[in-house]
Design a protein around this motif. Structure first.
Motif, PDB file in Angstrom:
ATOM      1  N   GLU A  48     -44.365  39.273 -11.728  1.00 39.94           N
ATOM      2  CA  GLU A  48     -45.309  40.192 -11.378  1.00 39.94           C
ATOM      3  C   GLU A  48     -45.212  41.650 -11.459  1.00 39.94           C
ATOM      4  O   GLU A  48     -44.182  42.009 -10.935  1.00 39.94           O
ATOM      5  CB  GLU A  48     -45.736  39.663 -10.056  1.00 39.94           C
ATOM      6  CG  GLU A  48     -46.117  38.384  -9.832  1.00 39.94           C
ATOM      7  CD  GLU A  48     -46.529  37.627  -8.708  1.00 39.94           C
ATOM      8  OE1 GLU A  48     -47.483  38.501  -8.168  1.00 39.94           O
ATOM      9  OE2 GLU A  48     -46.033  36.823  -7.940  1.00 39.94           O
ATOM     10  N   LYS A  87     -49.697  39.363 -13.653  1.00 43.24           N
ATOM     11  CA  LYS A  87     -48.933  38.087 -13.641  1.00 43.24           C
ATOM     12  C   LYS A  87     -48.699  37.452 -14.821  1.00 43.24           C
ATOM     13  O   LYS A  87     -49.658  37.431 -15.529  1.00 43.24           O
ATOM     14  CB  LYS A  87     -49.854  37.042 -12.529  1.00 43.24           C
ATOM     15  CG  LYS A  87     -49.757  37.335 -11.212  1.00 43.24           C
ATOM     16  CD  LYS A  87     -50.487  36.173 -10.326  1.00 43.24           C
ATOM     17  CE  LYS A  87     -50.579  36.460  -9.234  1.00 43.24           C
ATOM     18  NZ  LYS A  87     -51.293  35.324  -8.237  1.00 43.24           N
ATOM     19  N   ILE A 126     -55.705  37.270 -13.498  1.00 39.23           N
ATOM     20  CA  ILE A 126     -54.170  37.581 -13.541  1.00 39.23           C
ATOM     21  C   ILE A 126     -53.799  38.786 -13.933  1.00 39.23           C
ATOM     22  O   ILE A 126     -52.682  39.258 -14.321  1.00 39.23           O
ATOM     23  CB  ILE A 126     -53.404  36.313 -14.401  1.00 39.23           C
ATOM     24  CG1 ILE A 126     -53.925  36.307 -15.764  1.00 39.23           C
ATOM     25  CG2 ILE A 126     -53.625  35.023 -13.476  1.00 39.23           C
ATOM     26  CD1 ILE A 126     -53.258  35.504 -16.564  1.00 39.23           C
TER      27      ILE A 126
END
Length: 375
Positions: A45, A50, A365
């Protein structure tokens, strides 16, 4: 009888084993040397992005369901899977693409764009992959082959299924167009195998995908890891991160515990290692306890290929580039390139790529207006 079990490593194998053993009533402790769970499914991260460290293709969701069912739980209460369509978009070196999914007529229409004569061959190929799947996966996937006689028992069936052929040769019996041969034989590369060396049993992956689909876990593969952590904790399992095992303690040929990097010793009735096999033998078991798996044998063993992976985020989105969630971008060479990599051990300039674009399916993400990739 309840046993004390230590599991080294928290990749999917370790997590799955932990939950199953807890469901069977055992006392389970997971020891993970990194700062969080996941193993090769570790999540990186940074700056709102992510990145899934490793596995990105989920082809057998029923195997997760089995683990949750054994625990008396429902998998869908812990994480969500969504289908990928197409499964893959495969590009040749000129940029022309081929899609396939589990819609039979759609896949035939894609084949027709490349070579109409291969439609009949594809149907024959697909018909044979079920028999390979039934033998290679349903019957044998969870059977241990601990000695040569175990293999001899199934040899006649494997010969009948032409397992002596490699994946590329097997596919080529049915498919004549060279690009389509590549499109239907690349699957061993996903697990580090060469389609020109790997047994045709791996053709069952195509059937597996057609039967159950290719899926993505919302939130990334890390959401499955978090789901396992929650499930195992609810089951009473103990999890220790930043805890490195220095040695598996062996007495009279049996593992009886582990010694940690800080010198602490933990007793166990059973030790399960989810680390790589070679790493486990060479680094965690004293040479005096491994007469068969000597350092020399381990050094001379042939291993599957590793990956060089780049994770990158962009400050804009690429929604008009013709990319799908999973993209295979093939270079001008196939067999020659794989010979370079697997046999000559060189990386040529015309390499092929797997490009993962999960933000196409799951914008959560990456920051708004950004894109996340894995290549």
């Amino acid at each position: 009888m309840k046993k004390r079990i230590i599991i080294i490593g928290s990749g999917f194998g370790g997590l799955g084993a932990a939950s199953r053993l807890l469901s069977a009533g055992h006392d389970v402790t997971i020891l993970e040397k990194r700062d969080k769970l996941g193993g090769r499914a570790y999540v990186y991260e940074q700056d709102g992005f992510k990145f899934d460290g490793g596995p990105t293709v989920i082809t057998a969701p029923f195997m997760f369901d089995d683990i949750w069912n054994a625990a008396g739980k429902k998998r869908e209460d812990y994480f969500d899977l969504v289908p990928c369509d197409p499964f893959y978009r495969i590009f040749d070196h000129t940029g022309k693409s081929f899609d396939y999914n589990n819609d039979h007529e759609f896949t035939l229409s894609e084949i027709e764009k490349w070579n109409p004569e291969d439609k009949a061959g594809y149907e024959k190929f697909l018909g044979t992959t079920k028999a390979i799947f039934d033998k290679g996966f349903t019957e044998l996937a969870d059977e241990p082959f601990l000695n040569f006689t175990d293999m001899l028992k199934v040899a006649p069936d494997l010969i009948k299924l032409q397992s002596y052929k490699n994946v590329y040769s097997y596919v080529s019996q049915f498919i004549k167009n060279e690009f389509l041969r590549q499109a239907f034989s690349f699957h061993p590369l996903l697990v580090g195998g060469n389609p020109f060396d790997t047994t045709s049993i791996y053709a069952m992956i195509h059937y597996l995908e057609r039967e159950w689909g290719v899926h993505y876990a919302l939130g990334g593969t890390g959401s499955i890891v978090h789901a396992f952590e929650k499930l195992i904790t609810e089951q009473g399992g103990k999890i220790h991160t930043s805890t490195e095992v220095e040695e598996i303690i062996v007495k009279n040929g049996k593992a009886v515990g582990v010694r940690l990097e800080d010198g602490e010793k933990l007793d166990a009735d059973v030790v399960v290692s989810n680390a790589d096999v070679a790493f486990t033998y060479k680094n965690l078991i004293n040479p005096s306890h491994r007469k068969k798996y000597t350092d020399r044998k381990l050094a001379n063993t042939k291993y599957s290929m590793s990956l060089f992976v780049i994770y990158f985020g962009t400050d804009k989105q690429y929604r008009d580039t013709g990319l799908a969630h999973h993209n295979i971008i093939l270079g001008p060479r196939y067999k020659g390139l794989l010979d370079d990599i697997f046999h000559k051990k060189i990386v040529a300039d015309d390499f092929s790529l797997y490009l993962h674009m999960p933000t196409l399916t799951d914008p959560s993400i990456a920051p708004d207006g950004h894109e996340g990739f894995y290549v």
